[in-house]
Motif scaffolding. Structure first.
Motif, mmCIF file in Angstrom:
data_model
loop_
_atom_site.group_PDB
_atom_site.id
_atom_site.type_symbol
_atom_site.label_atom_id
_atom_site.label_comp_id
_atom_site.label_asym_id
_atom_site.label_seq_id
_atom_site.Cartn_x
_atom_site.Cartn_y
_atom_site.Cartn_z
ATOM 1 N N TYR A 128 0.114 -1.954 -12.051
ATOM 2 C CA TYR A 128 -0.965 -1.433 -11.216
ATOM 3 C C TYR A 128 -1.742 -2.586 -10.583
ATOM 4 O O TYR A 128 -2.126 -3.549 -11.270
ATOM 5 N N ALA A 129 -1.941 -2.482 -9.284
ATOM 6 C CA ALA A 129 -2.801 -3.447 -8.593
ATOM 7 C C ALA A 129 -3.365 -2.771 -7.363
ATOM 8 O O ALA A 129 -2.664 -2.017 -6.680
ATOM 9 N N HIS A 130 -4.629 -3.031 -7.081
ATOM 10 C CA HIS A 130 -5.287 -2.421 -5.924
ATOM 11 C C HIS A 130 -6.065 -3.524 -5.203
ATOM 12 O O HIS A 130 -6.932 -4.163 -5.793
ATOM 13 N N VAL A 131 -5.718 -3.777 -3.946
ATOM 14 C CA VAL A 131 -6.433 -4.808 -3.177
ATOM 15 C C VAL A 131 -6.888 -4.228 -1.846
ATOM 16 O O VAL A 131 -6.221 -3.367 -1.269
ATOM 17 N N VAL A 132 -8.032 -4.722 -1.376
ATOM 18 C CA VAL A 132 -8.531 -4.348 -0.042
ATOM 19 C C VAL A 132 -8.792 -5.656 0.701
ATOM 20 O O VAL A 132 -9.586 -6.493 0.246
ATOM 21 N N ILE A 133 -8.084 -5.831 1.825
ATOM 22 C CA ILE A 133 -8.220 -7.098 2.568
ATOM 23 C C ILE A 133 -8.571 -6.827 4.033
ATOM 24 O O ILE A 133 -8.373 -5.720 4.532
ATOM 25 N N ALA A 134 -9.104 -7.865 4.680
ATOM 26 C CA ALA A 134 -9.337 -7.832 6.130
ATOM 27 C C ALA A 134 -8.602 -9.017 6.739
ATOM 28 O O ALA A 134 -8.477 -10.072 6.106
ATOM 29 N N LEU A 135 -8.102 -8.846 7.963
ATOM 30 C CA LEU A 135 -7.399 -9.943 8.648
ATOM 31 C C LEU A 135 -8.089 -10.215 9.981
ATOM 32 O O LEU A 135 -8.600 -9.287 10.619
ATOM 33 N N GLU A 136 -8.105 -11.465 10.387
ATOM 34 C CA GLU A 136 -8.593 -11.786 11.734
ATOM 35 C C GLU A 136 -7.831 -13.001 12.259
ATOM 36 O O GLU A 136 -7.409 -13.864 11.469
ATOM 37 N N PRO A 137 -7.623 -13.068 13.589
ATOM 38 C CA PRO A 137 -6.927 -14.244 14.145
ATOM 39 C C PRO A 137 -7.737 -15.510 13.865
ATOM 40 O O PRO A 137 -8.967 -15.509 14.029
ATOM 41 N N SER A 178 1.164 -9.252 -1.115
ATOM 42 C CA SER A 178 2.255 -9.393 -0.153
ATOM 43 C C SER A 178 2.355 -8.156 0.740
ATOM 44 O O SER A 178 2.426 -8.254 1.964
ATOM 45 N N MET A 179 2.332 -6.969 0.115
ATOM 46 C CA MET A 179 2.488 -5.724 0.881
ATOM 47 C C MET A 179 1.282 -5.474 1.789
ATOM 48 O O MET A 179 1.420 -5.031 2.936
ATOM 49 N N ALA A 180 0.082 -5.784 1.292
ATOM 50 C CA ALA A 180 -1.133 -5.573 2.092
ATOM 51 C C ALA A 180 -1.117 -6.483 3.317
ATOM 52 O O ALA A 180 -1.492 -6.070 4.420
ATOM 53 N N PHE A 181 -0.688 -7.712 3.120
ATOM 54 C CA PHE A 181 -0.652 -8.664 4.242
ATOM 55 C C PHE A 181 0.316 -8.162 5.316
ATOM 56 O O PHE A 181 -0.013 -8.144 6.502
ATOM 57 N N LYS A 182 1.507 -7.725 4.890
ATOM 58 C CA LYS A 182 2.505 -7.256 5.875
ATOM 59 C C LYS A 182 1.977 -6.037 6.638
ATOM 60 O O LYS A 182 2.151 -5.923 7.853
ATOM 61 N N VAL A 222 -0.641 -7.245 9.149
ATOM 62 C CA VAL A 222 -0.068 -7.911 10.327
ATOM 63 C C VAL A 222 0.464 -6.858 11.296
ATOM 64 O O VAL A 222 0.287 -6.964 12.516
ATOM 65 N N MET A 223 1.102 -5.809 10.775
ATOM 66 C CA MET A 223 1.622 -4.733 11.633
ATOM 67 C C MET A 223 0.489 -4.074 12.431
ATOM 68 O O MET A 223 0.652 -3.712 13.589
ATOM 69 N N LYS A 224 -0.691 -3.935 11.774
ATOM 70 C CA LYS A 224 -1.829 -3.277 12.449
ATOM 71 C C LYS A 224 -2.548 -4.230 13.406
ATOM 72 O O LYS A 224 -3.352 -3.800 14.221
ATOM 73 N N GLY A 225 -2.286 -5.529 13.276
ATOM 74 C CA GLY A 225 -3.048 -6.535 14.044
ATOM 75 C C GLY A 225 -2.424 -6.896 15.382
ATOM 76 O O GLY A 225 -2.697 -7.983 15.899
#
Length: 694
Positions: free
Chosen positions: A506-515, A586-590, A593-596
């Motif tokens: 079990y793991a739960h992460v919430v991240i934000a991405l910006e250029p 890893s999954m959150a980052f991918k 990136v798809m949404k960005g």
């Protein structure tokens, strides 16, 4: 052991320039006039001392920087001849990092060329004082004054003209020394004998004009001399020399000299200038580094009795003696038989043989003192950029940073026997050259070589076949594309939950991405408050993000220039693990990136094409077809135009053949990496489709 040469009589200098400006020829003359060689080496005949590799002699270019030691007027000169070709820019960078001064060589016909600007900027970055040598004064089209003016206009440098040429092109005879108001002519073909005399009568007015300009530029740097000069008293030659030296050391003035190294004219006064105006190790401020135990900044004085601090700037696999590590001692001394600390790796190394290099000839020494450059044999764990220091006084000096590869090729050994040989060869070549990267393609299992350009990889593959006798099939060069995002993603909420027998995951992460800004890579910021994700799971999450960034979502190219912020999440007392958080990161980052709105980025090169006027239309048409942006054109002497453009690297393959055929062999070009930029959509679609088909 007492010093043979005191520190104030030591010079560590590099010869730097654009390709083909005459660096190696100048270095060969230095070796000849300082008595290190008894015949002059020639690049054209392949008999140079510093270009000792087979590939260098065949191609007439310098590939690896070569260190030579010479003596002149009671001074010790450690001199490094560096490459001019942009593919080998790392050699220039690492040399400048350990040198105190530089001689920048310019071609009197071409003036300031693109690579001259690059090496000048690198020297600015490392704060290296320089003198300028305008070479090839005997060539058709040579123009000393135009070249000197370009040093000011293109490089923004405060140049001080110290000599005027007597004649030019085929009539170039010698120089007038403005400081001493005398002419110097070289009377015998070898250039050993110099004849001093009065200023030629037809140059008297010009010499008076340029001498007063020179004095004005020098006295600007000293209030007392300025007052004297304004009162009508000319400072003495010693006062002028001393003031110019101080200004040169601060990077506020750049003395300019001229000559024709190939014709053996002008080299001795340039050597005198190295001694008069370039720094000794004592003129450089004490080197600073971090204490690995306390993380505090410490400095080390240039003193052989101080604790040892040395920087390794180059590794060479020598076929006769094994692995050589070149180093510069900043403080203390390295002696044979002692044990020192490699503080970068925290490993101890025993010093076996110490060698002073005379290019391809070597001499064993017992110790190397502060301010000197030498090489050591057979250090197991030491590589480029590592610090060697006293085990009881550890310090880590700033390492040397190198650019990432922009071009790749795939390579496969022809037989199983070649497989092991290839692995060993690539390991040794990668140790020597920090801009050469070796990786494996996960999907195909192929070995991928990364480098700075076609020539760079061609030379490395050639060395592998010749020096290490590896038989291999080599693929076509491919561009090193990157991927990035174009818009911020405020929230990616990802839960990774798996229930298997026994404990779940079990793991739960919430991240934000910006250029992020260009060149920033992947920046990971942890903004977790209140322990919603326990501390021990933060690093695994970051590792997952960084691993995912190695293969992007569009075509599997590395993702760069993205800032990732981890700001929320949750964990389970029993089921959470490092592995689970790594997967979640890893999954959150991918997903992010798809949404960005991801884009493909390509390396864009700064290109300069020099071609005769009559071919200009064809040259511009060809560049336009290669998706170029023309930045400007300069008319050069002799009916030649220099076109400056930005062109994607993917469009530059095979350009050498095109430019030759379009200009009947009279056009030349040079290019260097400038930046990464988004690829046009229609081109990106082709690249992605081609990549995904494989």
């Amino acid at each position: 052991m007492a010093r043979k040469y005191p520190l104030e009589k030591t010079r560590n200098i590099g010869i730097i320039a654009h390709i083909d400006a005459g660096k190696t020829t100048t270095t060969e003359r230095v070796l000849f006039y300082t008595g290190k060689t008894h015949r002059i080496g020639s690049v054209d005949e392949g008999t140079t001392v510093t270009d000792w590799m087979e590939q260098e002699r065949e191609r007439g270019i310098t590939i690896v920087s070569a260190a030579v030691t010479a003596e002149w007027q009671g001074h010790l000169i450690n001199l490094i001849d560096t490459p001019g070709h942009i593919d080998f820019t790392a050699e220039v960078q690492r040399s400048l990092r350990v040198l105190d001064g530089g001689v920048v060589v310019f071609d009197a016909v071409q003036g300031v060329e693109p690579q001259s600007e690059t090496v000048w900027r690198q020297a600015d970055r490392y704060g290296v004082p320089r003198i300028c040598f305008i070479n090839k004064m005997d060539r058709t089209g040579a123009d000393f004054f135009r070249s000197a003016d370009m040093i000011t206009s293109r490089l923004g440098a405060n140049r001080v003209i110290m000599q005027l040429p007597i004649g030019s092109e085929s009539k170039f005879e010698g120089v007038v020394d403005l400081l001493l108001r005398k002419s110097i002519r070289w009377t015998d073909p070898s250039g050993r004998t110099m004849e001093e005399g009065p200023v030629p009568a037809d140059m008297a007015d010009m010499v008076a004009e340029y001498r007063s300009k020179m004095i004005e530029l020098i006295v600007e740097h000293d209030d007392h001399l300025m007052e004297m000069y304004l009162d009508g008293t000319e400072p003495t030659i010693e006062q002028l020399k001393s003031t110019l030296r101080k200004a040169t050391l601060k990077g506020k003035a750049f003395p300019v000299f001229c000559g024709a190294a190939f014709r053996n004219k002008g080299v001795q006064p340039m050597l005198d200038a190295v001694i008069d105006y370039l720094p000794s190790p004592l003129d450089i401020e004490a080197v600073k580094g971090n204490n690995p135990k306390t993380d505090e900044v410490e400095s080390r004085p240039v003193d052989e009795s101080a604790p040892l601090a040395a920087l390794v700037f180059k590794i060479v696999s020598d076929p006769y003696v094994g692995r050589l590590a070149y180093f510069r001692v900043y403080s203390g001394a390295i002696r044979t038989g002692t044990t020192i600390l490699n503080s970068t790796k925290d490993k101890r190394e025993r010093i076996g043989r110490l060698i002073r290099m005379y290019a391809d000839r070597r001499e064993d020494v017992d110790e190397v003192l502060a301010g000197d450059i030498a090489a050591v044999l057979a250090l197991k764990d030491t590589f480029t950029g590592h610090t060697l220091c006293d085990p009881s006084n550890p310090i880590v000096l700033e390492s040397i940073s190198f650019p990432d590869p922009v071009i790749h090729i795939a390579i496969e050994p022809k037989s199983t026997a070649d497989q092991d040989k290839m692995g060993e060869a690539l390991r040794k070549l990668a140790e020597e050259d920090p801009t050469f990267r070796v990786s494996t393609n996960e999907q195909t299992g192929q070995t991928i070589l990364g480098g700075m350009g076609e020539l760079h990889l061609e030379i490395l593959v050639d060395r592998m076949l010749r020096e290490y006798k590896v038989q291999a099939n080599v693929g076509r060069p491919r561009v090193a594309y990157r991927e990035s995002i174009t818009r911020p993603v405020s929230k990616v909420d990802l839960k990774f939950a798996k229930q298997t027998g026994g404990h779940g995951q079990y793991a739960h992460v919430v991240i934000a991405l910006e250029p992020g800004p260009t060149g920033s890579g992947i920046v990971f910021e942890n903004k977790i408050v209140g322990g919603t994700i326990p501390k021990e799971f933060i690093n695994p999450t970051e590792r997952g993000v960084r691993e995912a960034a190695e293969g992007g979502v569009l075509a599997g190219y590395p993702v760069v220039d993205v800032k990732v912020t981890l700001f929320d999440g949750s964990s389970h007392d029993v089921d959470s693990s490092e592995m689970a958080f790594k997967m979640a990161g890893s999954m959150a980052f991918k997903e992010g990136v798809m949404k960005g709105a991801p884009v493909l980025l390509e390396p864009v090169m700064k290109v300069e094409v020099v071609a005769p006027d009559e071919y200009l239309g064809d040259v511009l048409g060809n560049l336009a077809a290669r998706r170029s942006t023309i930045e400007g054109m300069d008319a050069r002497l002799g009916g030649v135009q220099a076109v400056r453009a930005q062109v994607p690297l993917g469009e530059m393959f095979g350009y050498a053949t095109d430019i030759r055929s379009q200009t009947q062999g009279r056009g030349v070009y040079s290019m260097e990496f400038d930046h990464y930029a988004p690829v046009a959509k229609n081109v990106a679609d082709e690249i992605i489709e081609g990549k995904n088909k494989k």
